[in-house]
Design a protein around this motif. Structure first.
Motif, mmCIF file in Angstrom:
data_model
loop_
_atom_site.group_PDB
_atom_site.id
_atom_site.type_symbol
_atom_site.label_atom_id
_atom_site.label_comp_id
_atom_site.label_asym_id
_atom_site.label_seq_id
_atom_site.Cartn_x
_atom_site.Cartn_y
_atom_site.Cartn_z
ATOM 1 N N PHE A 194 0.841 -1.195 0.000
ATOM 2 C CA PHE A 194 0.000 0.000 0.000
ATOM 3 C C PHE A 194 0.879 1.249 0.000
ATOM 4 O O PHE A 194 2.035 1.231 0.427
ATOM 5 N N PHE A 195 0.301 2.358 -0.484
ATOM 6 C CA PHE A 195 0.995 3.637 -0.563
ATOM 7 C C PHE A 195 0.150 4.683 0.159
ATOM 8 O O PHE A 195 -1.070 4.684 0.045
ATOM 9 N N GLU A 196 0.814 5.561 0.883
ATOM 10 C CA GLU A 196 0.092 6.618 1.596
ATOM 11 C C GLU A 196 0.848 7.931 1.428
ATOM 12 O O GLU A 196 2.067 7.987 1.591
ATOM 13 N N LEU A 197 0.110 8.977 1.078
ATOM 14 C CA LEU A 197 0.684 10.307 0.881
ATOM 15 C C LEU A 197 -0.027 11.279 1.805
ATOM 16 O O LEU A 197 -1.260 11.331 1.830
ATOM 17 N N ASP A 198 0.750 12.033 2.566
ATOM 18 C CA ASP A 198 0.122 13.064 3.400
ATOM 19 C C ASP A 198 0.848 14.389 3.202
ATOM 20 O O ASP A 198 1.988 14.440 2.731
ATOM 21 N N TRP A 205 -10.682 6.938 7.285
ATOM 22 C CA TRP A 205 -12.036 6.590 6.867
ATOM 23 C C TRP A 205 -11.960 5.992 5.472
ATOM 24 O O TRP A 205 -11.377 6.573 4.555
ATOM 25 N N SER A 206 -12.550 4.820 5.306
ATOM 26 C CA SER A 206 -12.479 4.099 4.041
ATOM 27 C C SER A 206 -13.477 4.676 3.029
ATOM 28 O O SER A 206 -14.689 4.658 3.257
ATOM 29 N N LEU A 207 -12.944 5.220 1.914
ATOM 30 C CA LEU A 207 -13.792 5.712 0.832
ATOM 31 C C LEU A 207 -14.201 4.596 -0.110
ATOM 32 O O LEU A 207 -15.272 4.642 -0.730
ATOM 33 N N SER A 208 -13.300 3.608 -0.238
ATOM 34 C CA SER A 208 -13.548 2.443 -1.085
ATOM 35 C C SER A 208 -12.598 1.345 -0.615
ATOM 36 O O SER A 208 -11.717 1.597 0.224
ATOM 37 N N PRO A 209 -12.739 0.120 -1.134
ATOM 38 C CA PRO A 209 -11.805 -0.938 -0.726
ATOM 39 C C PRO A 209 -10.347 -0.613 -1.017
ATOM 40 O O PRO A 209 -9.451 -1.196 -0.404
ATOM 41 N N LYS A 210 -10.090 0.320 -1.934
ATOM 42 C CA LYS A 210 -8.703 0.630 -2.308
ATOM 43 C C LYS A 210 -8.225 2.004 -1.860
ATOM 44 O O LYS A 210 -7.043 2.321 -2.026
ATOM 45 N N LEU A 211 -9.098 2.829 -1.268
ATOM 46 C CA LEU A 211 -8.718 4.197 -0.939
ATOM 47 C C LEU A 211 -9.249 4.607 0.431
ATOM 48 O O LEU A 211 -10.436 4.455 0.706
ATOM 49 N N VAL A 262 -1.385 19.262 11.675
ATOM 50 C CA VAL A 262 -2.237 18.102 11.397
ATOM 51 C C VAL A 262 -2.281 17.926 9.889
ATOM 52 O O VAL A 262 -2.546 18.867 9.148
ATOM 53 N N ARG A 263 -2.021 16.705 9.419
ATOM 54 C CA ARG A 263 -1.866 16.468 7.982
ATOM 55 C C ARG A 263 -3.055 15.683 7.426
ATOM 56 O O ARG A 263 -3.638 14.836 8.100
ATOM 57 N N LEU A 264 -3.379 15.974 6.196
ATOM 58 C CA LEU A 264 -4.396 15.233 5.450
ATOM 59 C C LEU A 264 -3.705 14.132 4.675
ATOM 60 O O LEU A 264 -2.685 14.376 4.002
ATOM 61 N N SER A 265 -4.231 12.907 4.731
ATOM 62 C CA SER A 265 -3.556 11.779 4.088
ATOM 63 C C SER A 265 -4.511 10.986 3.207
ATOM 64 O O SER A 265 -5.728 10.928 3.462
ATOM 65 N N LEU A 266 -3.935 10.373 2.186
ATOM 66 C CA LEU A 266 -4.644 9.446 1.304
ATOM 67 C C LEU A 266 -3.852 8.141 1.258
ATOM 68 O O LEU A 266 -2.649 8.146 1.012
ATOM 69 N N SER A 267 -4.525 7.047 1.519
ATOM 70 C CA SER A 267 -3.896 5.728 1.487
ATOM 71 C C SER A 267 -4.481 4.932 0.326
ATOM 72 O O SER A 267 -5.704 4.785 0.213
ATOM 73 N N PHE A 268 -3.577 4.426 -0.530
ATOM 74 C CA PHE A 268 -3.987 3.719 -1.756
ATOM 75 C C PHE A 268 -3.499 2.287 -1.691
ATOM 76 O O PHE A 268 -2.305 2.013 -1.526
#
Length: 268
Positions: free
Chosen positions: A26-30, A198-204, A259-265
């Motif tokens: 998995f990859f995560e960008l904040d 918070w899960s937006l989808s199974p991949k994000l 406080v950072r905003l993050s996206l996990s893919f």
């Protein structure tokens, strides 16, 4: 630092092979940008405590609740430092019979100082995932990283209502800006990073994260190049020298890094 990164990759090779078999990398960008106003009695002084950063996490799950991986990215900061102090000579309003100013005594000046940094960091992390519901979770990262940069600036803001060599406290002058000393900076950091996801989808996943607890060793060293006319004969040069060396702090890094905003893919 290169040897440390290479060693970390070697230790992760077995887990990378496992992840390739399970197709679970998995990859995560904040990232963050936060600007807080500062208040000073002087007109020429640091006005903002601003910073921004971006970090990329590359992780490999180990079971259902744990993960391990690498992180890194750039950061830019401007932080208020502890005020500097400088002694200044005081002269009387009337000159002597030869037209020279009459020395009266000394006074102590308090001078605001700011540190501007541009850093690149690399490190490793271990993550523990705690499920809070069907779509929410709390992710705890234990991390360690090193940041370094060679183009930092230590900015000194003396009172520009007079020149320090001019015996006229009421004279006006046009200030060219802060007095700048070049800085090379190196930080070692280790701590605890908390993220609510918070899960937006199974991949994000979308999340908020912050460095809740952190130990930092900050090392500052002056670089040979000087700007704004700063020389070894300038009292501000000696004031700048007092900020060099190692400094340590431990506690919450939220005020410093935000406080950072993050996206996990999760592509697989």
């Amino acid at each position: 630092m290169k040897k440390l990164i290479l060693l970390t990759w070697i230790l992760l090779l077995p887990f990378i092979s496992y992840a390739q078999e399970k197709r679970s990398v998995f990859f995560e960008l904040d990232g963050t940008y936060w600007e807080k106003s500062l208040s000073y009695p002087q007109f020429f002084a640091p006005e903002k405590n601003r910073f921004g950063s971006a970090r990329l996490f590359v992780g490999i799950p180990i079971g259902e609740k744990w993960a391990i991986g690498l992180l890194g990215g750039p950061s830019a900061t401007y932080q208020q430092q502890e005020d500097g102090k400088r002694y200044r000579e005081i002269y009387g309003p009337q000159p002597d019979e030869n037209g020279n100013p009459i020395y009266i005594g000394n006074t102590t000046e308090t001078i605001p100082v700011g540190l501007q940094s541009e850093l690149i960091g690399f490190g490793a992390f271990i993550q523990r995932r705690i499920s809070l519901g069907e779509k929410t979770s709390l992710n705890i990262n234990f991390y360690g990283m090193n940041e370094s940069g060679t183009n930092g600036q230590l900015e000194i803001f003396p009172d520009y209502s007079y020149w320090y060599w001019w015996p006229c406290p009421n004279c006006l002058s046009i200030a060219p800006g802060p007095i700048v000393r070049g800085v090379e900076q190196n930080n070692w950091k280790a701590g605890l990073d908390l993220a609510f996801a918070w899960s937006l989808s199974p991949k994000l996943d979308l999340g908020l994260r912050a460095n809740f607890l952190e130990f930092r060793k900050q090392s500052l060293k002056g670089v040979p190049s000087l700007t704004n006319g700063l020389t070894i004969y300038d009292p501000n040069y000696l004031l700048a020298e007092g900020y060099f060396g190692d400094r340590y702090d431990f506690g919450s890094a939220v005020a410093r890094e935000g406080v950072r905003l993050s996206l996990s893919f999760k592509p697989f």
